[in-house]
Design a protein around this motif. Structure first.
Motif, PDB file in Angstrom:
ATOM      1  N   PRO A   1       2.760   4.388  10.023  1.00 23.07           N
ATOM      2  CA  PRO A   1       4.178   3.995  10.108  1.00 23.07           C
ATOM      3  C   PRO A   1       4.435   2.548   9.708  1.00 23.07           C
ATOM      4  O   PRO A   1       5.403   2.254   9.003  1.00 23.07           O
ATOM      5  CB  PRO A   1       4.509   4.248  11.576  1.00 23.07           C
ATOM      6  N   SER A   2       3.551   1.672  10.141  1.00 23.93           N
ATOM      7  CA  SER A   2       3.762   0.259   9.806  1.00 23.93           C
ATOM      8  C   SER A   2       3.600   0.013   8.305  1.00 23.93           C
ATOM      9  O   SER A   2       4.348  -0.788   7.717  1.00 23.93           O
ATOM     10  CB  SER A   2       2.777  -0.622  10.580  1.00 23.93           C
ATOM     11  N   ALA A   3       2.656   0.704   7.679  1.00 23.27           N
ATOM     12  CA  ALA A   3       2.455   0.541   6.228  1.00 23.27           C
ATOM     13  C   ALA A   3       3.656   1.082   5.458  1.00 23.27           C
ATOM     14  O   ALA A   3       4.081   0.486   4.454  1.00 23.27           O
ATOM     15  CB  ALA A   3       1.176   1.257   5.796  1.00 23.27           C
ATOM     16  N   ARG A   4       4.206   2.199   5.905  1.00 26.12           N
ATOM     17  CA  ARG A   4       5.390   2.760   5.241  1.00 26.12           C
ATOM     18  C   ARG A   4       6.576   1.798   5.339  1.00 26.12           C
ATOM     19  O   ARG A   4       7.316   1.591   4.374  1.00 26.12           O
ATOM     20  CB  ARG A   4       5.730   4.117   5.864  1.00 26.12           C
ATOM     21  N   THR A   5       6.732   1.203   6.511  1.00 29.31           N
ATOM     22  CA  THR A   5       7.840   0.256   6.694  1.00 29.31           C
ATOM     23  C   THR A   5       7.677  -0.960   5.806  1.00 29.31           C
ATOM     24  O   THR A   5       8.631  -1.425   5.169  1.00 29.31           O
ATOM     25  CB  THR A   5       7.920  -0.168   8.173  1.00 29.31           C
ATOM     26  N   ARG A   6       6.444  -1.492   5.736  1.00 28.73           N
ATOM     27  CA  ARG A   6       6.190  -2.670   4.899  1.00 28.73           C
ATOM     28  C   ARG A   6       6.458  -2.364   3.427  1.00 28.73           C
ATOM     29  O   ARG A   6       7.064  -3.165   2.714  1.00 28.73           O
ATOM     30  CB  ARG A   6       4.742  -3.141   5.070  1.00 28.73           C
ATOM     31  N   THR A   7       6.010  -1.192   2.977  1.00 31.67           N
ATOM     32  CA  THR A   7       6.200  -0.826   1.569  1.00 31.67           C
ATOM     33  C   THR A   7       7.671  -0.701   1.231  1.00 31.67           C
ATOM     34  O   THR A   7       8.145  -1.245   0.218  1.00 31.67           O
ATOM     35  CB  THR A   7       5.487   0.506   1.272  1.00 31.67           C
ATOM     36  N   LEU A   8       8.414   0.013   2.066  1.00 33.17           N
ATOM     37  CA  LEU A   8       9.833   0.226   1.790  1.00 33.17           C
ATOM     38  C   LEU A   8      10.605  -1.092   1.831  1.00 33.17           C
ATOM     39  O   LEU A   8      11.483  -1.340   1.000  1.00 33.17           O
ATOM     40  CB  LEU A   8      10.409   1.214   2.801  1.00 33.17           C
TER      41      LEU A   8
END
Length: 665
Positions: A326-333
């Motif tokens: 979840p944290s990686a998805r948030t950072r990417t977006l």
């Protein structure tokens, strides 16, 4: 219809005037007038009507429920208590929930006097557990809760449920309702809805909610006498017949400002066309923002590692799919959304359908569907990430062979596609012959380029094979299975597009035409991982495999020798049988003779005489029993053994010497 978004009046024209600070925030966002979906929905939802809203992507559906939700809470006669929830917004993905939360936060951050607490976001996180969500809710006293179905289920019905009071709930919103009503969410959604009070306002919002989708589920989700709001997009085209020209108005399920295109190419040319689309669009706008959709998470991972190494592809790449944390998805977006236009190169987001629904990314100029979606409703959602709020945008989809029938399939669903010519190499002339009879000349060049990258690290080859296999499996499960059939898919051409070093072992490739395929020239035993830990593990595994292989070869050799001996000629079997019979007969004679010796030994004084007589008779009997009076060799052997036995009893020789002499009898 013009490329701009249609407007339906100013905000002041609403039957119920908006709160002043809410109106100020709306205008500060640049929304000077209402869109049709907002003008139709807000008056009903601010009153006492349940609504089912269907409108194309980018038409302003989010504000159509954010504004009435805020107005209903502001107009309450009594303030909500600290443990009471006033509005609940449920979204299918954490990215969409985060976006909705940011919009609510934008409004509440601008309120005078901070009368209302910030909204509460409930999504899966590495730093927050369901119990932490409850504590945050109680500490902040949030009136509005936004989240995904699973986390909201935990929040309302899990441990600590007694701390959350929903009796005063004013508004329930199901955003992207058709996705929420899918089988994967039905059980969770049913539990939530059963727990909520019936005296509430409920809104269902989506861009692709057909009559069957919504109407069949209205009773289950608890809507009472809902108002159905459908905002269509219409376009005009000229219809010419033999006598006259007429203007025909067509309905569309995609924005009118969106240019929806398809490119017909071979499977081996998909990667080439992708890079040329990026080059073509970047030539017009060097800071373009792209989203490229792939069928699987493995494909996103693989091409994210490969594309940046190809010649001529100079972009900032981002990767987003459901297998990321979840944290990686948030950072990417966040990073992709914040990528400024001032950069001298395009920003490219490689994604699965996790980024297809609801996300408001206003900077996106171009959509490329490298793989058509397995769910056809997702097609319009993907396209809708561009051409939002009146902006223009372009969407491409790459179709190969039989997949061209997908155009007719989408046209029936009011998603028209126009053909874009095959994009040749930038240095080729317009008089270049068509590529229909053979692959694009650049196919082999791109294949070698990708292979040269894969050869640097064995892990990349593992990613390539995993991506290829995952794509074939996803392709076999396509919703339009009569169009997307694996048996019609050029798997060898697809393997070239993926740049594989060799074809993997899979059933689908048994019938493939391998004449056009050639494995890469590489020593697989020396092909190493760049990661030292992985390489050390591979070396150990390889050594163990060689030992196991040697043992297996020895075992097979022994088995083969045994089978060969067993399956020998009849004459060999007969000779071995005769030899066995002779050895058995000798053993019988030896046993008889030894038995007679025990009787002789009981008479010490007459031993010699008895032995001579017995020996004489024995020789006669043995000769008679053996059926061969002339077989003196056997007798001589027995006599010699008798002498050696006497010496053994006297201790002149050892048992070992005796056994060594006569063990074969």
């Amino acid at each position: 219809m013009s490329g701009s978004t249609a407007f339906a009046g100013s905000w002041s024209s609403l039957p119920t005037p908006l709160t002043s600070w809410v109106l100020e925030v709306i205008q500060s966002m640049g929304h000077t007038q209402m869109t049709p979906v907002q003008a139709s929905t807000i008056p009903l939802f601010m009153k006492h009507k349940d609504v089912v809203v269907e409108a194309v992507t980018g038409s302003g559906k989010t504000l159509a429920f954010v504004i009435p939700t805020l107005e209903r809470l502001i107009r309450r006669e009594t303030r909500l208590k600290r443990d009471e929830v006033g509005a609940l917004i449920i979204s299918p993905t954490r990215e969409l929930a985060t976006q909705i939360h940011s919009i609510f936060a934008s409004f509440l951050d601008s309120q005078p006097g901070a009368a209302y607490s910030p909204p509460l976001l409930l999504v899966s996180s590495d730093q927050s557990s369901p119990s932490d969500d409850t504590q945050r809710f109680l500490s902040t006293g949030a009136d509005i809760v936004i989240g995904t179905p699973g986390r909201i289920d935990e929040f309302l019905l899990g441990k600590g449920r007694s701390s959350v009071n929903v009796k005063e709930l004013e508004v329930l919103v199901l955003d992207e309702a058709d996705r929420l009503l899918d089988l994967g969410f039905q059980a969770t959604l049913t539990r939530i809805l059963t727990h909520l009070p019936k005296q509430r306002r409920t809104g269902l919002f989506s861009a692709t909610m057909t009559d069957a989708d919504a109407l069949s589920e209205l009773v289950r989700v608890g809507l009472r006498n809902p108002a159905r709001i459908i905002v269509r997009v219409q376009s005009k085209r000229m219809k010419i017949n033999s006598t006259q020209r007429n203007e025909v108005v067509e309905e569309r399920r995609v924005p009118a400002s969106l240019e929806n295109l398809y490119i017909n190419c071979r499977t081996s040319e998909k990667l080439i066309q992708l890079t040329r689309i990026i080059e073509l669009e970047a030539t017009q706008n060097s800071s373009s923002h792209f989203i490229i959709y792939f069928a699987t998470c493995a494909c996103v991972d693989y091409f994210y590692k490969i594309l940046s190494h190809l010649k001529g592809v100079k972009c900032n790449f981002y990767s987003l799919h459901g297998n990321l944390t979840p944290s990686a998805r948030t950072r990417t977006l966040t990073a992709f959304s914040a990528a400024p236009y001032s950069l001298a190169m395009p920003s490219v987001l490689l994604a699965t359908d996790v980024a297809a629904r609801g996300l408001d990314l206003p900077l996106v100029d171009v959509i490329v569907q490298f793989d058509p979606p397995t769910d056809t409703k997702t097609f319009s959602h993907r396209c809708g990430r561009t051409a939002r709020a009146g902006r223009t945008g372009t969407a491409y989809v790459l179709l190969c062979g039989r997949e061209l029938e997908f155009c007719d399939f989408l046209n029936v669903r009011k998603i028209p596609l126009k053909e874009h010519p095959y994009i040749p190499h930038s240095g080729s002339s317009s008089s270049e012959p068509e590529h229909e009879d053979q692959d694009d000349p650049d196919v082999d060049i791109y294949l070698e380029d990708v292979r040269s990258v894969l050869k640097t690290d064995r892990a990349l080859n593992d990613h390539a094979v995993k991506a290829f296999v995952s794509f074939v499996r996803a392709y076999s499960k396509h919703e339009a299975s009569y169009i997307f059939r694996v048996k019609d898919l050029d798997l060898v051409g697809l393997a070239k597009s993926f740049g594989l070093l060799r074809l993997p072992k899979m059933p689908e490739l048994k019938m493939a035409n391998r004449d056009a395929w050639k494995d890469a020239d590489i020593s697989w035993s020396e092909y190493a991982y760049a990661d030292p830990v992985q390489e050390a593990k591979r070396v150990v595994t390889l050594a163990q495999a060689e030992k196991d292989g040697a043992r297996e070869r020895e075992r097979r050799h022994a088995e083969n020798a045994k089978k060969k001996k067993k399956n020998g000629s009849w004459s060999e079997h007969a000779d071995r049988k005769d030899e066995r019979d002779k050895r058995k007969e000798k053993k019988k004679l030896k046993a008889k003779w030894i038995k007679t010796q025990t009787t002789v030994e009981t008479e010490a004084e007459a031993a010699a005489q008895v032995e001579q007589c017995t020996g004489k008779r024995q020789r006669e009997n043995l000769a008679e029993a053996s059926g061969s009076d002339n077989d003196m060799d056997d007798w001589n052997e027995l006599a010699r053994e008798e002498k050696m036995a006497k010496r053994l009893r006297k201790g002149d020789i050892s048992q070992k010497d005796f056994d060594a002499e006569f063990a074969d009898l």
